[in-house]
Design a protein around this motif. Structure first.
Motif, PDB file in Angstrom:
ATOM      1  N   MET A  30       0.849  -1.129   0.105  1.00  0.00           N
ATOM      2  CA  MET A  30       0.098   0.021  -0.026  1.00  0.00           C
ATOM      3  C   MET A  30       0.827   1.253  -0.110  1.00  0.00           C
ATOM      4  SD  MET A  30      -3.359   0.475   0.653  1.00  0.00           S
ATOM      5  CE  MET A  30      -4.428   1.742   0.829  1.00  0.00           C
ATOM      6  N   GLY A  31       2.151   1.108   0.692  1.00  0.00           N
ATOM      7  CA  GLY A  31       3.049   2.412   0.716  1.00  0.00           C
ATOM      8  C   GLY A  31       3.585   2.697  -0.708  1.00  0.00           C
ATOM      9  N   THR A  32       3.622   1.835  -1.622  1.00  0.00           N
ATOM     10  CA  THR A  32       4.545   2.094  -2.845  1.00  0.00           C
ATOM     11  C   THR A  32       3.627   2.079  -3.811  1.00  0.00           C
ATOM     12  OG1 THR A  32       5.160  -0.349  -3.141  1.00  0.00           O
ATOM     13  CG2 THR A  32       6.531   0.951  -1.888  1.00  0.00           C
ATOM     14  N   PHE A  33       3.711   2.823  -4.778  1.00  0.00           N
ATOM     15  CA  PHE A  33       2.935   2.960  -6.198  1.00  0.00           C
ATOM     16  C   PHE A  33       3.811   1.914  -7.310  1.00  0.00           C
ATOM     17  CE2 PHE A  33       2.261   7.180  -4.288  1.00  0.00           C
ATOM     18  CZ  PHE A  33       0.996   6.847  -4.106  1.00  0.00           C
ATOM     19  N   SER A  34       2.740   1.122  -7.882  1.00  0.00           N
ATOM     20  CA  SER A  34       3.212   0.347  -8.901  1.00  0.00           C
ATOM     21  C   SER A  34       3.473   0.866 -10.471  1.00  0.00           C
ATOM     22  CB  SER A  34       2.209  -0.718  -9.291  1.00  0.00           C
ATOM     23  OG  SER A  34       1.154  -0.325  -9.836  1.00  0.00           O
ATOM     24  N   ILE A  35       3.789   0.690 -11.351  1.00  0.00           N
ATOM     25  CA  ILE A  35       4.190   1.381 -12.629  1.00  0.00           C
ATOM     26  C   ILE A  35       2.809   1.615 -13.230  1.00  0.00           C
ATOM     27  CG2 ILE A  35       4.190  -0.786 -14.032  1.00  0.00           C
ATOM     28  CD1 ILE A  35       6.324   2.347 -14.550  1.00  0.00           C
ATOM     29  N   TRP A  36       1.727   0.899 -13.003  1.00  0.00           N
ATOM     30  CA  TRP A  36       0.496   1.485 -13.458  1.00  0.00           C
ATOM     31  C   TRP A  36      -0.067   2.590 -12.889  1.00  0.00           C
ATOM     32  CZ3 TRP A  36      -0.570  -0.810 -18.012  1.00  0.00           C
ATOM     33  CH2 TRP A  36      -0.001  -1.830 -17.868  1.00  0.00           C
ATOM     34  N   HIS A  37       0.247   2.773 -11.637  1.00  0.00           N
ATOM     35  CA  HIS A  37      -0.195   4.043 -10.722  1.00  0.00           C
ATOM     36  C   HIS A  37       0.441   5.178 -11.544  1.00  0.00           C
ATOM     37  CE1 HIS A  37      -1.053   1.413  -7.452  1.00  0.00           C
ATOM     38  NE2 HIS A  37      -2.195   2.109  -7.470  1.00  0.00           N
ATOM     39  N   TRP A  38       1.755   5.139 -11.897  1.00  0.00           N
ATOM     40  CA  TRP A  38       2.436   6.204 -12.344  1.00  0.00           C
ATOM     41  C   TRP A  38       2.079   6.581 -13.875  1.00  0.00           C
ATOM     42  CZ3 TRP A  38       4.128   9.511  -9.270  1.00  0.00           C
ATOM     43  CH2 TRP A  38       4.913   9.078  -8.055  1.00  0.00           C
ATOM     44  N   ILE A  39       1.583   5.537 -14.655  1.00  0.00           N
ATOM     45  CA  ILE A  39       1.049   5.701 -16.092  1.00  0.00           C
ATOM     46  C   ILE A  39      -0.306   6.242 -15.888  1.00  0.00           C
ATOM     47  CG2 ILE A  39       0.155   4.444 -17.799  1.00  0.00           C
ATOM     48  CD1 ILE A  39       2.467   2.394 -17.529  1.00  0.00           C
ATOM     49  N   ILE A  40      -1.181   5.970 -14.991  1.00  0.00           N
ATOM     50  CA  ILE A  40      -2.245   6.698 -14.952  1.00  0.00           C
ATOM     51  C   ILE A  40      -2.319   8.169 -14.509  1.00  0.00           C
ATOM     52  CG2 ILE A  40      -4.681   6.818 -13.370  1.00  0.00           C
ATOM     53  CD1 ILE A  40      -4.347   3.952 -13.437  1.00  0.00           C
ATOM     54  N   VAL A  41      -1.153   8.391 -13.559  1.00  0.00           N
ATOM     55  CA  VAL A  41      -1.024  10.030 -13.251  1.00  0.00           C
ATOM     56  C   VAL A  41      -0.387  10.599 -14.509  1.00  0.00           C
ATOM     57  CG1 VAL A  41       0.475  11.267 -11.691  1.00  0.00           C
ATOM     58  CG2 VAL A  41      -0.467   9.291 -10.863  1.00  0.00           C
TER      59      VAL A  41
END
Length: 83
Positions: A1-12
Motif C-alpha cells: 500500500m505504501g509504494t506505487f506500481s508502474i500502473w499508478h504512475w502511468i495513470i498519473v
C-alpha cells in the motif's frame, strides 16, 4: 500500500497530459532546461572571475587585492589676495 506500481504512475502521467497538454509540458521542460543551463554558465563565469586575469599588470593586481588601503591626504586651497 505504501509504494506505487508502474500502473499508478502511468495513470498519473495520462491525467497530467490530459490536463496540461503536450505543448505546455514541452515548453515547461524547455524553460527548465534553459534555466539550468544559464545557472551553470553563471556559476562557471563566477569561478573564472575569481582567478587573476593574465592581462593585468602587478600594480593593478595589488590595488585590486588591497581593498583595505587608506590614503591620508590634506586638502589645501589657495585664496586670491586682493592688491
Amino acid at each position: 500500500m505504501g509504494t506505487f506500481s508502474i500502473w499508478h504512475w502511468i495513470i498519473v502521467l495520462i491525467i497530467v497530459l490530459l490536463i496540461f497538454g503536450t505543448k505546455k509540458l514541452r515548453n515547461l521542460g524547455g524553460d527548465l532546461g534553459g534555466a539550468i543551463k544559464n545557472f551553470k554558465q553563471s556559476m562557471k563565469e563566477g569561478a573564472d572571475s575569481d582567478s587573476p586575469e593574465s592581462g593585468e599588470d602587478d600594480e593593478a593586481r595589488k590595488l585590486k587585492n588591497d581593498s583595505g588601503r587608506v590614503i591620508d591626504a590634506e586638502v589645501t586651497s589657495k585664496k586670491k589676495q586682493k592688491s
